[in-house]
Design a protein around this motif. Sequence first.
Motif, PDB file in Angstrom:
ATOM      1  N   ILE A   1      13.659  17.795   7.389  1.00  9.64           N
ATOM      2  CA  ILE A   1      14.309  16.647   6.766  1.00  9.64           C
ATOM      3  C   ILE A   1      14.118  15.470   7.699  1.00  9.64           C
TER       4      ILE A   1
ATOM      5  N   ALA B   1      15.292  11.682   8.362  1.00  5.83           N
ATOM      6  CA  ALA B   1      16.367  10.767   8.022  1.00  5.83           C
ATOM      7  C   ALA B   1      16.282   9.552   8.934  1.00  5.83           C
TER       8      ALA B   1
ATOM      9  N   ARG C   1      19.891   7.152   5.546  1.00  5.46           N
ATOM     10  CA  ARG C   1      19.112   7.543   4.365  1.00  5.46           C
ATOM     11  C   ARG C   1      18.236   8.736   4.726  1.00  5.46           C
ATOM     12  N   SER C   2      18.089   9.657   3.772  1.00  9.11           N
ATOM     13  CA  SER C   2      17.275  10.857   4.016  1.00  9.11           C
ATOM     14  C   SER C   2      16.159  10.959   2.994  1.00  9.11           C
TER      15      SER C   2
ATOM     16  N   GLU D   1      20.939  17.358   4.458  1.00  9.52           N
ATOM     17  CA  GLU D   1      21.349  15.960   4.673  1.00  9.52           C
ATOM     18  C   GLU D   1      22.575  15.870   5.567  1.00  9.52           C
TER      19      GLU D   1
ATOM     20  N   ALA E   1      21.530  16.452   9.172  1.00  8.17           N
ATOM     21  CA  ALA E   1      20.840  15.282   9.728  1.00  8.17           C
ATOM     22  C   ALA E   1      21.849  14.171  10.023  1.00  8.17           C
ATOM     23  N   ARG E   2      22.775  13.967   9.100  1.00 14.06           N
ATOM     24  CA  ARG E   2      23.773  12.911   9.281  1.00 14.06           C
ATOM     25  C   ARG E   2      24.652  13.190  10.502  1.00 14.06           C
TER      26      ARG E   2
ATOM     27  N   GLN F   1       8.074   6.426   6.756  1.00  9.24           N
ATOM     28  CA  GLN F   1       8.940   6.690   7.909  1.00  9.24           C
ATOM     29  C   GLN F   1       8.647   5.706   9.047  1.00  9.24           C
TER      30      GLN F   1
END
Length: 359
Positions: free
Chosen positions: A174, A176, A185-186, A218, A221-222, A269
């Motif tokens: 993932i 992000a 945002r992912s 997500e 990652a957050r 990215q």
Amino acid sequence: MLALAGHPLGLELVFVDPNPDAPAGQVAELVAADYGDAAALRALERCDVVTYEFENVPLDVTRRIAAATRVLPPPRALEVARDRLLEKRCFRELGIPTPAFRDVGTERELGEALSELGLPAVLKARRQGYDGKGQAVIEDASAIAAAWQRLSPDYGADAFILESKVAFERELSIIAVRGAAGDVRSYPLIENRHRDGILDVSIAPAPGITPELAREAEAHARRLLEHFDYVGVLALELFQVGGRLLANELAPRVHNSGHLTIEAASTSQFENHLRAIVGWPLGAVELTTPACMLNLVGALPDPAPALALGGAHFHDYGKPARRGRKLGHVTVCASTAELGLERLERLRAELRAPGGEAG
Ligand SMILES: Nc1ncnc2c1ncn2[C@@H]1O[C@H](COP(=O)(O)OP(=O)(O)O)[C@@H](O)[C@H]1O
Ligand SMILES: [Mg+2]
């Protein structure tokens, strides 16, 4: 790729790389010097913001630069991500599941760790490893001594981690991004297939991802982004085991599996990383098309078959060829990820370079 993304945004970019052949030099100003070199430091310290896309930049150098100007992502994220033991402990502290692991400093500790974790297992150097280097898979007890003898001379004391070898169904990543104001945002989950420890193919969106799995990735990652008060792009490599995700490693930078965002996402990215560190609004991260990427490793094939294929994009990094080195990639966009993969595999056969490893 960062230079190519930054140019149309009007950003003036300077790159430092110890290698005078570094691809950035073909498209932007390159200071070819060791990271701690005085000229390199001067060039970086006068920048408004400094970032990195390589984990093994010496920490004292990033700290020195951070005293003079902004370094993003925060050096603490680099410090954790470059050491597999700190990284795995960080995952655990944040409630992100990982394969079972043990800290290994000596051959005796390796034996103890193996009796706790069981076989098969993977011995990994804590630092400096990439593309599967600095790792040994231990399938049975007879391989233990050889693994230790092969790896220990190169990495010094307290240098290893032992992990249970996971029988994963597949690998995912993932990617992000967190902006300067803390917005996250992912990109959709990407499926990754490796060959000889090196990323071979990435597939986006990863087929068959349930909403629960996407939410779980997500959330991981957050949590990482918020933990480090992170600004920029971060990639988290995951193993999918049954309905679960286990975190493998963290890349505090743009990631190989995200190369396909150049053609397949609203904002690549690379652009989003630059937007984040400059303090600009982030761009949309949804895919504009499914896509698959093939790394070109060891030798570059004739680009003609890729150029002739609709939806395919050929990238040559302009690097001297070397065994096991990533020299370029091809991204194939298609109406579905499955169709993209089918076309990519057909293209792979055509791209087989004489004497090369591509394919
Ligand atoms: N614990 C593990 N169980 C099973 N496979 C693993 C494990 N750790 C690594 N691998 C395999 O080796 C590859 C490279 O390992 P990784 O830890 O990601 O190191 P790097 O990408 O820095 O070389 C992974 O993508 C995965 O295919
Ligand atoms: Mg990896």
